[in-house]
Design a protein around this motif. Structure first.
Motif, short mmCIF file in Angstrom:
data_model
loop_
_atom_site.label_atom_id
_atom_site.label_comp_id
_atom_site.label_asym_id
_atom_site.label_seq_id
_atom_site.Cartn_x
_atom_site.Cartn_y
_atom_site.Cartn_z
N PRO A 1 26.04 45.70 37.81
CA PRO A 1 25.74 44.46 38.52
C PRO A 1 25.25 44.66 39.96
O PRO A 1 24.35 43.96 40.41
CB PRO A 1 27.08 43.72 38.50
N ALA A 2 25.81 45.63 40.67
CA ALA A 2 25.39 45.84 42.06
C ALA A 2 23.92 46.22 42.13
O ALA A 2 23.18 45.73 42.99
CB ALA A 2 26.25 46.93 42.71
N ALA B 1 29.72 40.00 43.52
CA ALA B 1 30.60 39.48 44.56
C ALA B 1 31.99 39.18 44.01
O ALA B 1 33.01 39.45 44.66
CB ALA B 1 29.98 38.22 45.18
N ALA B 2 32.03 38.64 42.79
CA ALA B 2 33.33 38.36 42.16
C ALA B 2 34.08 39.65 41.87
O ALA B 2 35.29 39.76 42.11
CB ALA B 2 33.13 37.56 40.88
N ALA C 1 38.24 43.60 43.10
CA ALA C 1 38.53 45.00 43.38
C ALA C 1 39.22 45.16 44.73
O ALA C 1 40.17 45.94 44.86
CB ALA C 1 37.24 45.82 43.34
N GLY C 2 38.76 44.43 45.72
CA GLY C 2 39.38 44.50 47.04
C GLY C 2 40.83 44.05 47.00
O GLY C 2 41.71 44.66 47.64
N ARG C 3 41.08 42.99 46.26
CA ARG C 3 42.46 42.50 46.14
C ARG C 3 43.34 43.53 45.41
O ARG C 3 44.47 43.79 45.83
CB ARG C 3 42.46 41.17 45.38
N ALA C 4 42.81 44.13 44.35
CA ALA C 4 43.58 45.12 43.59
C ALA C 4 43.88 46.34 44.45
O ALA C 4 45.00 46.87 44.41
CB ALA C 4 42.80 45.53 42.34
N ILE C 5 42.91 46.79 45.23
CA ILE C 5 43.13 47.95 46.10
C ILE C 5 44.22 47.66 47.14
O ILE C 5 45.12 48.47 47.37
CB ILE C 5 41.81 48.35 46.79
N VAL D 1 36.54 45.75 36.83
CA VAL D 1 37.19 45.72 38.14
C VAL D 1 37.72 47.11 38.49
O VAL D 1 37.64 47.55 39.64
CB VAL D 1 38.33 44.69 38.17
N ARG D 2 38.24 47.82 37.50
CA ARG D 2 38.69 49.20 37.75
C ARG D 2 37.53 50.05 38.29
O ARG D 2 37.69 50.77 39.27
CB ARG D 2 39.19 49.85 36.45
N VAL D 3 36.41 49.97 37.61
CA VAL D 3 35.25 50.77 38.02
C VAL D 3 34.82 50.39 39.43
O VAL D 3 34.53 51.26 40.26
CB VAL D 3 34.08 50.58 37.03
N ARG D 4 34.81 49.10 39.72
CA ARG D 4 34.39 48.66 41.06
C ARG D 4 35.40 49.13 42.10
O ARG D 4 35.02 49.55 43.20
CB ARG D 4 34.29 47.12 41.08
#
Length: 335
Positions: free
Chosen positions: A148-149, A233-234, A239-243, A265-268
């Motif tokens: 996606p990026a 963006a989602a 990913a930011g929240r998970a980190i 999300v893991r990959v991101r």
């Protein structure tokens, strides 16, 4: 969308140039092609109409790849000065690479432009990328297997080493800029590399009419880019929240928390932790996440290196990331 055969108008340009107001000074990247020629003339007209606009300057990069390139760059310099705009001619010096020429020329170009912006006090660089360029970028990245990026394409506003990069024409068909040049009598040149089948982008460009006939035209590809940007963006937010929730110390993370996320999300998240969003490494990143996930399922330790980062799973619940040690080579094996 406006008629793609209709010249871009000054009222439209005024709206497209509104981000200029945030700049201290603006550097226009002008090659002499129709897109950047239109950019320069429209910007000069906007500056005459609105004295409040920040100072404008023009830079042209001579890559030294064609016999005519210097003369074309000097012609842009004369045109800029006629418009009352200061001009810098930048040269890509040294031997040229035998492989990945266009990619390395682009990197050299932006390096020179960023350096020029800093030298002249410009806070913003402006390039004339169009809707067609966005479509080609999406196709090119799709061909390379981007996620996606990458499929989000180019951003209308981004940053390069602390300098803002604006692309005000990113939603404008190239044909409208060509039409504007012809309607106003603004001379421009055509870069033969744009049609040289040695280059992947030129081959993709040649395919565009056939793809458009099947419905995959530039606006449709740009829509895909927008949707991929929203999806990215989602993913980035998740990913930011998970980190943040998984962090238990410097370079230490809760593996169950990170691995409890959906695969995308893991990959991101791993890509952010490793600081490697390169489309060319996406498959390697996916393989890393698969390996860590498999190790966690089996409860066994794992150590892997990617992009200079050592990722270690302790076989239980801890995941650590640290700079990878230097590789052992014949030169240092006996030291």
């Amino acid at each position: 969308m406006a008629d793609p055969a209709l010249p871009l108008g000054s009222d439209e340009v005024r709206l497209l140039f509104s981000p200029f107001a945030q700049a201290r000074a603006v550097l226009l990247a002008v090659s002499g092609g129709p897109d950047s020629t239109a950019l320069m003339h429209f910007a000069a007209a906007a500056a005459r109409a609105d004295p409040a606009l920040p100072p404008l300057a023009v830079a042209t990069v001579d890559h030294g790849l064609r016999p005519d390139s210097r003369a074309e760059a000097e012609a842009v310099a004369r045109d800029a000065r006629t418009l009352g705009l200061p001009h810098r001619l930048l040269s890509w010096e040294g031997p040229k690479p035998a492989t990945r020429l266009q990619e390395r020329a682009r990197d050299a170009r932006y390096g020179l432009l960023v350096g020029c912006a800093r030298d002249t006090g410009a806070t913003h660089i402006v390039t004339a990328h169009t809707l067609d360029d966005q479509a080609e970028t999406v196709l090119f990245r799709l061909m390379r297997g981007s996620g996606p990026a990458g499929l989000a394409g180019m951003a209308a506003c981004g940053a390069r080493h602390g300098v803002v990069h604006l692309r005000p024409f990113l939603g404008v068909p190239k044909s409208r800029l060509v039409a504007a040049c012809r309607a106003n009598g603004w001379p421009f040149v055509a870069d033969p590399a744009n049609a040289d089948p040695r280059f992947a982008r030129a081959r993709l460009r040649a395919l565009m009419p056939a793809l458009a006939a099947e419905g995959l035209d530039a606006p449709r590809l740009a829509t895909l880019a927008r949707r991929m940007g929203e999806a990215e963006a989602a993913l980035a937010s998740a990913a930011g929240r998970a980190i943040a929730e998984a962090r238990v110390g410097p370079g230490l993370y809760s593996a169950p928390r990170l691995l409890g996320e959906p695969t995308a999300v893991r990959v991101r998240a791993f890509g952010r932790l490793i600081d490697d969003g390169s489309p060319s490494r996406l498959e390697r990143l996916e393989r890393l996440v698969e390996a860590v996930s498999a190790a966690a399922d089996r409860g066994v330790p794992l150590r892997r290196t990617l992009a200079g980062v050592l990722v270690a799973f302790d076989g239980a619940a801890r995941l650590s990331l640290a700079p990878a040690p230097p590789r052992r080579t014949p030169a240092n094996l006996g030291s």
